[in-house]
Write an enzyme that holds these catalytic residues in place. Sequence first.
Site, PDB file in Angstrom:
ATOM      1  N   SER A  77      -0.671   9.475   3.080  1.00 30.43           N
ATOM      2  CA  SER A  77      -1.139  10.421   2.227  1.00 30.43           C
ATOM      3  C   SER A  77      -1.670  11.416   3.224  1.00 30.43           C
ATOM      4  CB  SER A  77      -2.007  10.066   1.216  1.00 30.43           C
ATOM      5  OG  SER A  77      -3.470   9.705   1.844  1.00 30.43           O
TER       6      SER A  77
ATOM      7  N   ARG B  72       0.931  -1.148  -0.075  1.00 22.20           N
ATOM      8  CA  ARG B  72      -0.080   0.022  -0.082  1.00 22.20           C
ATOM      9  C   ARG B  72       0.817   1.071   0.112  1.00 22.20           C
ATOM     10  NH1 ARG B  72      -3.867   2.262   4.799  1.00 22.20           N
ATOM     11  NH2 ARG B  72      -4.812   3.921   3.844  1.00 22.20           N
ATOM     12  N   HIS B  73       0.455   2.093  -0.804  1.00 26.14           N
ATOM     13  CA  HIS B  73       1.383   3.517  -0.737  1.00 26.14           C
ATOM     14  C   HIS B  73       1.702   3.973   0.841  1.00 26.14           C
ATOM     15  CE1 HIS B  73      -2.105   5.935   0.553  1.00 26.14           C
ATOM     16  NE2 HIS B  73      -3.067   5.156  -0.265  1.00 26.14           N
TER      17      HIS B  73
ATOM     18  N   TRP C 260      -4.567  12.919   3.100  1.00 26.81           N
ATOM     19  CA  TRP C 260      -6.038  12.497   3.636  1.00 26.81           C
ATOM     20  C   TRP C 260      -5.925  11.380   4.552  1.00 26.81           C
ATOM     21  CZ3 TRP C 260     -10.491  13.096  -0.333  1.00 26.81           C
ATOM     22  CH2 TRP C 260     -10.879  14.509  -0.615  1.00 26.81           C
TER      23      TRP C 260
ATOM     24  N   GLU D 175      -7.193   3.385  -7.787  1.00 20.72           N
ATOM     25  CA  GLU D 175      -8.191   2.841  -6.441  1.00 20.72           C
ATOM     26  C   GLU D 175      -9.406   3.092  -7.078  1.00 20.72           C
ATOM     27  OE1 GLU D 175      -9.083   1.701  -3.999  1.00 20.72           O
ATOM     28  OE2 GLU D 175      -8.447   2.627  -2.301  1.00 20.72           O
TER      29      GLU D 175
END
Length: 183
Positions: free
Chosen positions: A12, A8-9, A14, A84
């Site tokens: 972020s 998973r990245h 958000w 996504e």
Amino acid sequence: MKKVYFIRHGESQWNVEDKICGRTDSPLTERGRMQALETGRMLLESGICADAILYSPLSRAKDTALAIAAVTGLPATEEPLLMEQAFGRWEGTSPRNSAAFREAKKGFATNFGDGESMLRLGQRIYNLLDRLAEDDRTYVLVAHNGIARVVKSYFSDMTNEEFADYGVKNCSVTEFVFPERAE
């Protein structure tokens, strides 16, 4: 044993604000950039053997993948199918793990207003994984939590509740093994 690795990245903006991102392009935080570099170093140190990185075109995944590639030397290619899920009316709402959103994720044929249904997302990701299963190379996939949920369901049975509740941490590495194919 044919494998794929899912990452998973990194964190972020958000994620920090506890908002549902979906296809909204929330950038990595400084912490997210550091997580990506640390993940690249961890891949090198762990001896994980992969041939290439495929990543979502959203900047939080792309920037994570390119940082990992810079550390590992693996070639990295954008894969639009890893985008996504479009969560429609839920994007930008908070908190990310609200009971209402978890319940909405059980509606597999629902488009979330102007979003993308779980069924369409599943079709897209399952098609990609079917293609990778036939490929001789081992891939690292860098994408999103919604994609992680579908990838997990490809490799193991999940109830609707398990599916709706499943998630992975930013920059975690999850190994999946493809089932042996009958000759």
